[in-house]
Design a protein around this motif. Sequence first.
Motif, PDB file in Angstrom:
ATOM      1  N   UNK A   1     -35.090 -57.896  58.133  1.00 42.07           N
ATOM      2  CA  UNK A   1     -33.824 -58.772  58.098  1.00 42.07           C
ATOM      3  C   UNK A   1     -32.787 -58.075  58.412  1.00 42.07           C
ATOM      4  N   UNK A   2     -32.434 -56.930  58.923  1.00 39.39           N
ATOM      5  CA  UNK A   2     -31.252 -56.332  59.213  1.00 39.39           C
ATOM      6  C   UNK A   2     -31.344 -54.861  59.599  1.00 39.39           C
ATOM      7  N   UNK A   3     -30.318 -53.928  59.292  1.00 36.68           N
ATOM      8  CA  UNK A   3     -30.087 -52.571  59.357  1.00 36.68           C
ATOM      9  C   UNK A   3     -29.568 -51.961  58.004  1.00 36.68           C
ATOM     10  N   UNK A   4     -29.991 -50.801  57.916  1.00 29.31           N
ATOM     11  CA  UNK A   4     -29.348 -49.961  56.647  1.00 29.31           C
ATOM     12  C   UNK A   4     -28.376 -48.970  57.277  1.00 29.31           C
ATOM     13  N   UNK A   5     -27.309 -48.848  56.757  1.00 26.43           N
ATOM     14  CA  UNK A   5     -26.168 -48.151  57.581  1.00 26.43           C
ATOM     15  C   UNK A   5     -25.600 -47.091  56.775  1.00 26.43           C
ATOM     16  N   UNK A   6     -25.183 -45.989  57.343  1.00 24.47           N
ATOM     17  CA  UNK A   6     -24.523 -44.903  56.746  1.00 24.47           C
ATOM     18  C   UNK A   6     -23.528 -44.209  57.850  1.00 24.47           C
TER      19      UNK A   6
ATOM     20  N   UNK B   1     -24.835 -47.663  65.845  1.00 28.71           N
ATOM     21  CA  UNK B   1     -25.785 -47.636  66.629  1.00 28.71           C
ATOM     22  C   UNK B   1     -27.025 -48.309  66.454  1.00 28.71           C
ATOM     23  N   UNK B   2     -27.539 -49.213  67.141  1.00 28.50           N
ATOM     24  CA  UNK B   2     -28.622 -50.205  66.839  1.00 28.50           C
ATOM     25  C   UNK B   2     -29.864 -49.456  67.098  1.00 28.50           C
ATOM     26  N   UNK B   3     -30.926 -49.328  66.340  1.00 28.30           N
ATOM     27  CA  UNK B   3     -32.153 -48.490  66.543  1.00 28.30           C
ATOM     28  C   UNK B   3     -33.447 -49.662  66.441  1.00 28.30           C
ATOM     29  N   UNK B   4     -34.452 -49.299  66.865  1.00 26.95           N
ATOM     30  CA  UNK B   4     -35.730 -50.146  66.645  1.00 26.95           C
ATOM     31  C   UNK B   4     -36.602 -49.307  65.743  1.00 26.95           C
ATOM     32  N   UNK B   5     -37.751 -49.991  65.514  1.00 27.70           N
ATOM     33  CA  UNK B   5     -38.472 -49.443  64.221  1.00 27.70           C
ATOM     34  C   UNK B   5     -39.034 -47.983  64.360  1.00 27.70           C
ATOM     35  N   UNK B   6     -38.916 -47.681  65.612  1.00 25.78           N
ATOM     36  CA  UNK B   6     -39.372 -46.057  66.014  1.00 25.78           C
ATOM     37  C   UNK B   6     -38.281 -45.080  65.834  1.00 25.78           C
ATOM     38  N   UNK B   7     -36.965 -45.944  65.538  1.00 28.95           N
ATOM     39  CA  UNK B   7     -35.632 -45.120  65.929  1.00 28.95           C
ATOM     40  C   UNK B   7     -35.020 -44.906  67.012  1.00 28.95           C
ATOM     41  N   UNK B   8     -35.656 -45.623  68.053  1.00 30.98           N
ATOM     42  CA  UNK B   8     -35.169 -45.399  69.462  1.00 30.98           C
ATOM     43  C   UNK B   8     -33.883 -46.014  69.492  1.00 30.98           C
ATOM     44  N   UNK B   9     -32.777 -45.861  70.218  1.00 27.66           N
ATOM     45  CA  UNK B   9     -31.399 -46.276  70.294  1.00 27.66           C
ATOM     46  C   UNK B   9     -31.469 -47.265  71.297  1.00 27.66           C
TER      47      UNK B   9
ATOM     48  N   UNK C   1     -15.598 -47.725  66.974  1.00 26.44           N
ATOM     49  CA  UNK C   1     -16.404 -46.509  67.201  1.00 26.44           C
ATOM     50  C   UNK C   1     -17.690 -46.726  66.548  1.00 26.44           C
ATOM     51  N   UNK C   2     -18.783 -46.324  66.731  1.00 27.50           N
ATOM     52  CA  UNK C   2     -20.354 -46.203  66.294  1.00 27.50           C
ATOM     53  C   UNK C   2     -20.404 -44.906  65.729  1.00 27.50           C
ATOM     54  N   UNK C   3     -19.444 -44.450  64.679  1.00 35.10           N
ATOM     55  CA  UNK C   3     -19.695 -42.931  64.108  1.00 35.10           C
ATOM     56  C   UNK C   3     -20.515 -43.209  62.826  1.00 35.10           C
ATOM     57  N   UNK C   4     -21.850 -43.639  63.206  1.00 38.17           N
ATOM     58  CA  UNK C   4     -22.567 -44.008  62.092  1.00 38.17           C
ATOM     59  C   UNK C   4     -24.080 -43.497  62.303  1.00 38.17           C
ATOM     60  N   UNK C   5     -25.000 -43.895  61.604  1.00 30.77           N
ATOM     61  CA  UNK C   5     -26.514 -43.829  61.749  1.00 30.77           C
ATOM     62  C   UNK C   5     -27.100 -45.256  61.058  1.00 30.77           C
ATOM     63  N   UNK C   6     -27.988 -45.788  61.619  1.00 28.59           N
ATOM     64  CA  UNK C   6     -28.420 -46.758  61.096  1.00 28.59           C
ATOM     65  C   UNK C   6     -30.302 -46.944  61.468  1.00 28.59           C
ATOM     66  N   UNK C   7     -30.887 -47.606  60.665  1.00 26.39           N
ATOM     67  CA  UNK C   7     -32.155 -47.787  60.868  1.00 26.39           C
ATOM     68  C   UNK C   7     -32.718 -49.049  60.573  1.00 26.39           C
TER      69      UNK C   7
END
Length: 401
Positions: free
Chosen positions: A136-141, A161-169, A126-132
């Motif tokens: 070289x990768x993503x920062x996850x909380x 969830x994977x997002x791009x540089x604008x924060x779009x899923x 389950x993707x119960x997180x945020x990421x930006x």
Amino acid sequence: MTTAVAADTADTLDQTPQQRASALIPLLQRNAARTETDRKVAEENIRALTEAGLFSLTVPRRLGGQETNLRTFLETTSELARGCGSTAWVATLINVCNWLVGLYPERTQREVWGDDPHARVCGVLAPSATSREAEGGHVVTGRWGFASGSLHCQWAAVGIPLTDSSGRLTDQGMALIPMSDLTIEDTWYVAGMRGTGSNTLVADEVFVPAHRIMSVSHAVRGAYSTEHHDEALYRSAFVPVLSLVLAGPQVGLARAGMDIVSASLAKGKGISYTFYERACEAPSTQIQIAEAAQLIDTARLHLLRAADDIDTWAAKDEYMPLPVRARVRMDTGYVARRSREALDLLLSVQGAGSFAEASPLQRIWRDQETGSRHAIVNPAISGELYGRALLGIEEQVTPLI
């Protein structure tokens, strides 16, 4: 490891995984009550499973594992459940999460097992997180509940969830994170499967490099990142594997109930408030035992048919088509239902004494009632998605097929 222990381990590994699991049943039975009370698998069990190679069923051979097929995996975890449901569940989840690592690039696999071939992985899809996105990768909380076996693992695969540089899923991912970068919150207070230690994982601004992030949408379609396309195990269909493995312990728990009730009947248990001094002489007992055995056989046949289908499609390097994948989801729920029905009959044969605290049957019952209600096992949802597949309805109730 001493020379004597190494020799004993080598002798053990000459046996099949199923035989090694069977040999551990008495130990798991002795430690089952302690595992439940401590709310984590007894360390003696963890050591025994490690020495028997039962946490490395799905680790690539080139990295020191056994790389068994799915049928062997399920027969082994089912056998472990005859000794302890929680231990079997943890072995199941660790092995399937180890399998997930086998889908990542070799670079990632070597980070997990290169220095420690016994490293264990837990996971929550389950993707119960945020990421930006970061360089070289993503920062996850995030927070991920029900991380079975996390108290015994060095790595965790968690949904993000994977997002791009604008924060779009853009996608859903699985991030592989060292347990040293996570904390565990003690949240697993439940009626059954208490010993699985399925607590909550917490990440706070953890950087995950791109090579340790898997696209779930790609994986559902069979597009994996591993370079080792000759390894059939890691060509297995994604969701069918993740769902079906949860059914293995269900059959084993039902068989454990049959073992206990059969032993009780053999000792001459009677039926209270009747003239039957030996319950085994009563036609009602005979019929219930026969029906329970048939239900267990039915569950096992569906379990192994589905496993063989997954193995067969993987062996011929063709991704399992959607109708068959949907049927495996249906099989998973069906195995759980039939196993529960079998145990219900066995509890009726044994009577109210089944629920005495001293009786292992009440723990087996609670473990099965809890484990068989995992969200991905849900028989009603499984039936709905399989029915849609059979009728050619393209709109589905979940992407996880």
